[in-house]
Design a protein around this motif. Structure first.
Motif, PDB file in Angstrom:
ATOM      1  N   TYR A  39      45.528  16.956   2.213  1.00 18.87           N
ATOM      2  CA  TYR A  39      45.041  17.688   1.051  1.00 18.87           C
ATOM      3  C   TYR A  39      46.021  17.560  -0.112  1.00 18.87           C
ATOM      4  O   TYR A  39      47.232  17.639   0.070  1.00 18.87           O
ATOM      5  CB  TYR A  39      44.832  19.162   1.392  1.00 18.87           C
ATOM      6  CG  TYR A  39      43.896  19.359   2.568  1.00 18.87           C
ATOM      7  CD1 TYR A  39      42.526  19.218   2.413  1.00 18.87           C
ATOM      8  CD2 TYR A  39      44.402  19.645   3.848  1.00 18.87           C
ATOM      9  CE1 TYR A  39      41.667  19.368   3.496  1.00 18.87           C
ATOM     10  CE2 TYR A  39      43.553  19.793   4.927  1.00 18.87           C
ATOM     11  CZ  TYR A  39      42.182  19.651   4.745  1.00 18.87           C
ATOM     12  OH  TYR A  39      41.335  19.784   5.810  1.00 18.87           O
TER      13      TYR A  39
ATOM     14  N   ASP B 299      33.917  20.019 -11.014  1.00 20.62           N
ATOM     15  CA  ASP B 299      34.346  20.811  -9.854  1.00 20.62           C
ATOM     16  C   ASP B 299      33.920  22.276  -9.945  1.00 20.62           C
ATOM     17  O   ASP B 299      33.938  22.985  -8.935  1.00 20.62           O
ATOM     18  CB  ASP B 299      35.878  20.777  -9.720  1.00 20.62           C
ATOM     19  CG  ASP B 299      36.405  19.400  -9.384  1.00 20.62           C
ATOM     20  OD1 ASP B 299      35.687  18.637  -8.717  1.00 20.62           O
ATOM     21  OD2 ASP B 299      37.548  19.090  -9.785  1.00 20.62           O
TER      22      ASP B 299
ATOM     23  N   HIS C  13      31.380  23.701  -7.502  1.00 23.30           N
ATOM     24  CA  HIS C  13      31.908  23.664  -6.135  1.00 23.30           C
ATOM     25  C   HIS C  13      32.919  24.794  -5.921  1.00 23.30           C
ATOM     26  O   HIS C  13      32.944  25.412  -4.851  1.00 23.30           O
ATOM     27  CB  HIS C  13      32.562  22.311  -5.861  1.00 23.30           C
ATOM     28  CG  HIS C  13      31.623  21.150  -5.945  1.00 23.30           C
ATOM     29  ND1 HIS C  13      30.665  20.887  -4.990  1.00 23.30           N
ATOM     30  CD2 HIS C  13      31.489  20.175  -6.882  1.00 23.30           C
ATOM     31  CE1 HIS C  13      29.983  19.804  -5.324  1.00 23.30           C
ATOM     32  NE2 HIS C  13      30.461  19.349  -6.470  1.00 23.30           N
TER      33      HIS C  13
ATOM     34  N   LEU D 250      32.573  27.925  -3.255  1.00 22.11           N
ATOM     35  CA  LEU D 250      33.642  28.255  -2.303  1.00 22.11           C
ATOM     36  C   LEU D 250      34.111  29.695  -2.505  1.00 22.11           C
ATOM     37  O   LEU D 250      34.426  30.399  -1.538  1.00 22.11           O
ATOM     38  CB  LEU D 250      34.807  27.276  -2.491  1.00 22.11           C
ATOM     39  CG  LEU D 250      35.954  27.380  -1.494  1.00 22.11           C
ATOM     40  CD1 LEU D 250      35.471  27.039  -0.085  1.00 22.11           C
ATOM     41  CD2 LEU D 250      37.101  26.462  -1.892  1.00 22.11           C
TER      42      LEU D 250
ATOM     43  N   ARG E  49      42.110  19.476  -2.628  1.00 26.96           N
ATOM     44  CA  ARG E  49      41.046  18.524  -2.323  1.00 26.96           C
ATOM     45  C   ARG E  49      41.463  17.607  -1.166  1.00 26.96           C
ATOM     46  O   ARG E  49      42.611  17.162  -1.105  1.00 26.96           O
ATOM     47  CB  ARG E  49      40.740  17.685  -3.563  1.00 26.96           C
ATOM     48  CG  ARG E  49      39.512  16.796  -3.441  1.00 26.96           C
ATOM     49  CD  ARG E  49      39.413  15.841  -4.626  1.00 26.96           C
ATOM     50  NE  ARG E  49      39.313  16.523  -5.892  1.00 26.96           N
ATOM     51  CZ  ARG E  49      38.177  16.985  -6.406  1.00 26.96           C
ATOM     52  NH1 ARG E  49      37.062  16.843  -5.744  1.00 26.96           N
ATOM     53  NH2 ARG E  49      38.169  17.573  -7.590  1.00 26.96           N
ATOM     54  N   CYS E  50      40.536  17.350  -0.279  1.00 31.13           N
ATOM     55  CA  CYS E  50      40.793  16.410   0.804  1.00 31.13           C
ATOM     56  C   CYS E  50      40.874  14.990   0.245  1.00 31.13           C
ATOM     57  O   CYS E  50      40.015  14.564  -0.525  1.00 31.13           O
ATOM     58  CB  CYS E  50      39.690  16.504   1.856  1.00 31.13           C
ATOM     59  SG  CYS E  50      39.913  15.351   3.235  1.00 31.13           S
TER      60      CYS E  50
ATOM     61  N   ASP F 157      37.609  12.695   1.878  1.00 32.61           N
ATOM     62  CA  ASP F 157      36.194  12.876   1.548  1.00 32.61           C
ATOM     63  C   ASP F 157      35.979  13.572   0.207  1.00 32.61           C
ATOM     64  O   ASP F 157      34.841  13.774  -0.220  1.00 32.61           O
ATOM     65  CB  ASP F 157      35.463  13.638   2.665  1.00 32.61           C
ATOM     66  CG  ASP F 157      36.048  15.035   2.898  1.00 32.61           C
ATOM     67  OD1 ASP F 157      36.817  15.520   2.054  1.00 32.61           O
ATOM     68  OD2 ASP F 157      35.715  15.639   3.933  1.00 32.61           O
TER      69      ASP F 157
ATOM     70  N   CYS G 195      36.363  16.625  -0.586  1.00 32.59           N
ATOM     71  CA  CYS G 195      35.877  18.003  -0.458  1.00 32.59           C
ATOM     72  C   CYS G 195      36.929  19.002  -0.956  1.00 32.59           C
ATOM     73  O   CYS G 195      38.118  18.882  -0.650  1.00 32.59           O
ATOM     74  CB  CYS G 195      35.531  18.290   0.998  1.00 32.59           C
ATOM     75  SG  CYS G 195      34.965  19.972   1.303  1.00 32.59           S
ATOM     76  N   ILE G 196      36.509  20.000  -1.728  1.00 35.94           N
ATOM     77  CA  ILE G 196      37.403  21.059  -2.199  1.00 35.94           C
ATOM     78  C   ILE G 196      37.474  22.143  -1.135  1.00 35.94           C
ATOM     79  O   ILE G 196      36.451  22.713  -0.740  1.00 35.94           O
ATOM     80  CB  ILE G 196      36.909  21.642  -3.537  1.00 35.94           C
ATOM     81  CG1 ILE G 196      36.989  20.588  -4.641  1.00 35.94           C
ATOM     82  CG2 ILE G 196      37.730  22.879  -3.927  1.00 35.94           C
ATOM     83  CD1 ILE G 196      36.412  21.022  -5.972  1.00 35.94           C
ATOM     84  N   VAL G 197      38.681  22.423  -0.652  1.00 35.56           N
ATOM     85  CA  VAL G 197      38.852  23.405   0.425  1.00 35.56           C
ATOM     86  C   VAL G 197      39.502  24.696  -0.058  1.00 35.56           C
ATOM     87  O   VAL G 197      39.544  25.696   0.665  1.00 35.56           O
ATOM     88  CB  VAL G 197      39.699  22.809   1.575  1.00 35.56           C
ATOM     89  CG1 VAL G 197      38.994  21.607   2.173  1.00 35.56           C
ATOM     90  CG2 VAL G 197      41.106  22.432   1.096  1.00 35.56           C
TER      91      VAL G 197
ATOM     92  N   LYS H 282      39.404  27.989   2.458  1.00 38.31           N
ATOM     93  CA  LYS H 282      38.502  28.017   3.609  1.00 38.31           C
ATOM     94  C   LYS H 282      39.195  28.688   4.795  1.00 38.31           C
ATOM     95  O   LYS H 282      40.383  28.494   5.025  1.00 38.31           O
ATOM     96  CB  LYS H 282      38.066  26.599   3.985  1.00 38.31           C
ATOM     97  CG  LYS H 282      37.018  26.018   3.049  1.00 38.31           C
ATOM     98  CD  LYS H 282      36.428  24.725   3.610  1.00 38.31           C
ATOM     99  CE  LYS H 282      35.259  24.252   2.759  1.00 38.31           C
ATOM    100  NZ  LYS H 282      34.618  23.041   3.312  1.00 38.31           N
TER     101      LYS H 282
END
Length: 266
Positions: A43, A52, A55, A59, A99-100, A103, A105-107, A169
């Motif tokens: 990350y 973003d 997203h 979240l 962010r990963c 992929d 993805c925002i965590v 998350k």
């Protein structure tokens, strides 16, 4: 000749003035080792883009409102007013996301914004125009907390960098991602020239996080002392969340000029 040369060197050294070291907050652009450390994690911490924002809001709905003590106490989930406030804050362009790398993805996210001395008044005016009683109570409390430590007066600054919302998350809570988000936000504030950073820790977990990143406690508002119109506390969050603790990170070159004599009840 050696004697004369030695005397000449001693004379030069005696005339040199000692260097005075003035401590300043670290600037992230000078810390190359941090980039190497981030490469070890899947990350990375980046500035949020406009793409973003939706997203981040999603979240926030999943991870923030359902656990944040004041919202939980009021049984208040996300709504249009709160979403608009979050989007307005993100529009300042200083929000960070985790962010990963693989992929995208925002965590997690750290919604940052700046506040001026008149912002608590504006938030109170907004609250007066809100129909939902729970949202009104939350906005009035946020305005009270925002005004309470009087940081603008205390440190003679016009703007304060505020870490408004931090969330992650659930399955990643045991990692150091949230700590990195806060540290990176402090670095961003320093890089942008802000002298004061604040974070309002409404939960015990945030209090521990603020201590971990070496932020200083500036003020505390016990929930039991924030009284509503019925002369009863507005909030009764679950243990151990018993107060809002306002933490600050202040540039050591500026000094506190005014004491805090605000009342902690309403």
């Amino acid at each position: 000749m050696t004697n004369h040369f030695g005397k000449f060197i001693n004379k030069i050294l005696s005339e040199l003035k000692p260097t005075i070291f003035i401590p300043t907050r670290n600037r992230s652009i000078f810390r190359g080792s941090k980039a190497k450390q981030q490469n070890l994690s899947p990350y990375i911490i980046l500035k949020a883009t406009k793409e973003d924002y939706d997203h981040v809001l999603k979240l926030m709905h999943e991870c923030f409102y359902i656990e944040e003590p004041t919202c939980l106490s009021l049984n208040l989930n996300h709504n249009t007013i709160l979403d608009e406030t979050a989007l307005k804050n993100m529009a300042e362009g200083i929000t960070l996301v985790a962010r990963c790398k693989y992929d995208g993805c925002i965590v997690g996210a750290c919604i940052n914004n700046t506040t001026n001395p008149w912002d608590p008044d504006l938030k109170e005016k907004l609250a007066c125009n809100v129909q939902c009683t729970k949202t009104k109570q939350l906005l009035l409390f946020q305005a009270h907390v925002q005004r309470f430590p009087r940081l603008w007066n205390c440190y003679d600054v016009q703007k304060v960098f505020e870490i408004s919302n931090v969330f992650l998350k659930r399955e990643l809570r045991k990692t150091d991602i949230m700590e990195k988000l806060v540290r990176e936000s402090k670095d961003l504030a320093a890089d942008c020239g802000y002298k004061v950073v604040r974070l309002d820790a409404t939960s015990k977990n945030l209090v521990e996080l603020c201590k971990k990143v070496n932020m200083e406690l500036a003020a505390e508002i016990p929930y039991c002392m924030y009284i509503g119109k019925n002369n009863k506390p507005v909030f009764d969050p679950p243990h151990p969340n018993d107060s809002v603790k306002i933490y600050v990170d202040v540039d050591p070159q500026i000094k506190k000029v005014v004491g805090n004599d605000s009342s902690i009840s309403k």
